[in-house]
Design an enzyme around this catalytic site. Structure first.
Site, mmCIF file in Angstrom:
data_model
loop_
_atom_site.group_PDB
_atom_site.id
_atom_site.type_symbol
_atom_site.label_atom_id
_atom_site.label_comp_id
_atom_site.label_asym_id
_atom_site.label_seq_id
_atom_site.Cartn_x
_atom_site.Cartn_y
_atom_site.Cartn_z
ATOM 1 N N GLY A 13 1.535 -1.184 -2.167
ATOM 2 C CA GLY A 13 2.824 -1.090 -2.848
ATOM 3 C C GLY A 13 3.784 -2.186 -2.410
ATOM 4 C CB ILE A 35 8.716 1.302 2.039
ATOM 5 C CG1 ILE A 35 7.970 2.131 0.996
ATOM 6 C CG2 ILE A 35 9.046 -0.064 1.488
ATOM 7 C CD1 ILE A 35 8.872 2.564 -0.161
ATOM 8 C CG ASP A 36 5.040 5.318 2.371
ATOM 9 O OD1 ASP A 36 6.119 5.640 1.841
ATOM 10 O OD2 ASP A 36 3.984 5.169 1.732
ATOM 11 C CG ASN A 91 -2.664 3.850 6.158
ATOM 12 O OD1 ASN A 91 -2.976 3.687 7.323
ATOM 13 N ND2 ASN A 91 -1.658 4.618 5.782
ATOM 14 N N GLY A 144 7.765 9.194 -0.140
ATOM 15 C CA GLY A 144 7.043 9.694 1.033
ATOM 16 C C GLY A 144 6.258 10.936 0.654
ATOM 17 N NE ARG A 145 2.399 12.480 -3.584
ATOM 18 C CZ ARG A 145 2.600 13.379 -4.543
ATOM 19 N NH1 ARG A 145 3.822 13.605 -5.007
ATOM 20 N NH2 ARG A 145 1.594 14.060 -5.037
ATOM 21 C CD GLN A 167 12.550 5.424 -2.504
ATOM 22 O OE1 GLN A 167 12.724 6.039 -1.461
ATOM 23 N NE2 GLN A 167 12.332 6.047 -3.661
ATOM 24 N NE ARG A 168 7.329 -0.145 -5.326
ATOM 25 C CZ ARG A 168 6.216 0.325 -5.892
ATOM 26 N NH1 ARG A 168 5.519 1.260 -5.266
ATOM 27 N NH2 ARG A 168 5.802 -0.121 -7.043
#
Lengths: 404, 404
Positions: free
Chosen positions: A11, A139-140, A109, A185-186, A296-297
């Site tokens: 992302g 961003i997470d 990841n 945020g999942r 936000q990203r």
């Protein structure tokens, strides 16, 4: 001299191009590479041999500066997860064909998993003339092995500043009203926690903060909101998109909406929209849901100076280590002290990073489950400091594009 | 010497506090008023005699600067429409009781209607010792009598910059995808038109722009999107929240969603969400809808310097005219030339403003109905120029509050 290849994945963020800039700066100044190539659309572009000669696109100090203020991924991105050994073989064949001795992959990841697989493959096959390094991005903020992730600080600054502004907006009327803001945020609540930083500017920020690490109890939520409404008109709530009930189901899955109309098909509402309906029904007051969505990203216009600088440094570090012969590692930030904020840039074995997920520690969430603790603020505060200087053109932030 | 009263009304903007600052600055420096009062929550606060002595809250240059960078309405707002003559009587009684000789009301259509009614009442009743002036405000830019409205330029700058950033974000993957962004505006498409300004920074901005002035044809929309998808992967669309079908019904009303679940009740999706469903069903590609929501009216961190300065000047103008004995008029911007951008500040009879609505001229929308013309760009461009200097505290924009 061999060539260096860099690619971006996953992302978009407001800082991933600063990492690209760091890689390229380091490569240019090292005198150790014959050419710097960029793969278009990440590892997918490597497999398809879609390369740009970055020397033609990033030529001077102004280009580097513009790249650092350009959001998203200047090289393009992909979501390809490597699943077969033949893909690894193919990647190495491509790298050899283009005389590439160094490959830097910037991503989250999945990308670090690619770096892990590729470097493991090289080791198994006794390939020692190709160095593969990872540079973190997400961003997470959920990557292991690094104090925090490039891109997170800028997203956190946008979120915190936006909450400070929304708080002002939501308090203008003297009527009971609830505003529920959904933050990305999942599985990790770091970004949602950043809403608490709105308080650092002097306002009171969100009244209630629910992270996805805790199971979400709708009754508790309603009573929290009701209690707030007793003493104030406007209540501002931050929630993670990935809040789940005690049964482990996402709140957003609990309302499957159905179109009753022309177009006639179902779609899924976000968590905030679901809670908006709930508040409307149970409390009957004015309520609005807001999704911070892609803004936000990609809000590079309010990027954190600390984040952009660290992102650039991590790109340099990954490149430098590759040029020195390291492989199978990721550049990382190690925090030495909070106040003053001091960090070091190191590298960590990629195996410590790939396929793991760093969540918010439970003791950084208050016992009430509706706010974050002072430790969280201490951790987050340095990451949003400073305003990245942004060049505007005709009133609009200027971006660097490789494709125009 | 009499007192001056100022109040704010209607929806928040990033610039309405700059107008308040202008009123207060002018009043302080005039030497003609004994005290400057602010009514809390607009005309509602006047009726309820809820006043603040602004001399206690705005004391120095720093306070004025902070006020100019604080979004929303520092005094609070209301949505009260005056309907009865007894309310007008009551307002005058309150003003007399507090020895108020000047009343400045900052707001949009409804507030200008209040100014119109109140000044007409004074004229009918032979009240000549109270001067009532309006100062414009609305992100919708739909007030008559002024070239444009304070608050609009900052919202336009946020929208244009956000579209520039979203364009970057949406182009990172090489898969067919549609992003539909909903911009505020029920009846006037000015804000949606501002998305076209994203192109001024060098990017290509939205591919398709649909304003609420034109009737919205879903088949035409789908074929427009399909045509774009033939030559590019990602399509970025801007739509007004208030787009309506040929039957005059809002697109957002065409899908009344139903919850099929726990909470069990209906809610209304936004226009972009409705079109998201439509694209998903008819074109089958990846699609996302985004609402710029409250952020577009409160993003003071990216306010237009031109807008903030003009907003302040209009506050000064309204105050100055009231102090000189004018009543029943609104301060307005008159544009002299586009390039260089030159304006004058004047006042116009409030009767020309109240209860009217300025829409986008049909010849500023392209014949295809999916973009705006060069005339629109020429009109909009000056309004987003310059970046308002924002003071940050701990990484967050600092705001001035009268209530903490």
């Amino acid at each position: 001299m061999k060539k260096l290849l860099v690619a971006q994945s996953g992302g978009p963020t407001a800082a991933i191009n600063a990492t690209l800039a760091g890689v390229v700066q380091c490569a240019y100044s090292s005198g150790k590479v014959s050419e710097v190539l960029g793969a278009v659309n990440g590892i997918k572009g490597v497999l398809e041999e879609r390369f740009l000669n970055l020397g033609l696109h990033i030529k001077n100090v102004e280009d580097f500066q513009l790249l650092c203020q350009t959001p998203a991924a200047a090289l393009g991105s992909c979501r390809l997860k490597i699943k077969e050994r033949t893909q690894l073989e193919q990647i190495i064949t491509v790298l050899r064909r283009h005389d590439i001795g160094y490959f830097i992959y910037i991503g989250g990841n999945d990308s670090m998993d690619t770096v892990a697989q590729l470097s493991a493959y090289c080791e198994e096959e006794g390939i020692s003339d190709i160095c593969i390094m990872g540079a973190p991005k997400t961003i997470d903020n959920d990557l292991m092995g690094t104090d925090h992730c490039p891109g997170f600080g800028s997203a956190a600054k946008y979120i915190a500043s936006t909450f400070a502004e929304l708080e002002r907006d939501c308090h203008v009327y003297d009527v009971k009203a609830v505003t529920i803001v959904e933050v990305m945020g999942r599985n990790a609540g770091w970004l949602t926690a950043a809403s608490a930083l709105a308080r650092l500017g002097g306002g009171k920020g969100p009244d209630l903060i629910y992270l996805c690490e805790n199971s979400f109890d709708t009754d508790r939520f309603l009573s929290d909101v009701e209690r707030c409404l007793e003493s104030q008109d406007s209540v501002l709530v931050a929630i993670s998109e990935g809040i789940k009930g005690a049964d482990g189901r996402y709140v957003s899955e609990q309302v499957q909406t159905k179109a009753a109309d022309n177009f006639g098909h179902a779609y899924i509402a976000g968590s905030a929209k679901v809670l908006e309906s709930l508040v409307q029904e149970k409390l009957g007051c004015k309520v609005r849901s807001i999704e911070l969505n892609l803004m936000q990203r990609c809000a590079a216009h309010i990027a954190s100076a600390v984040d952009i600088e660290e992102s650039r440094m991590l790109g340099m570090k990954a490149c430098q280590c590759a040029l020195e012969g390291s492989s199978g590692r990721m550049a990382a930030v190690i925090r030495k002290t909070d106040v003053p904020y001091v960090v070091e840039f190191k590298t960590v074995p990629i195996s410590e990073v790939a396929n793991a997920e760093k969540k918010v520690p439970s003791d950084w969430i208050t016992d009430s489950g509706n706010d974050v603790t002072e430790e969280m603020i201490t951790y987050l505060r340095p990451l949003i400091q400073g305003e990245n200087k942004v060049v505007y053109e005709n009133g609009i932030p200027k971006h660097l594009s490789f494709y125009e």
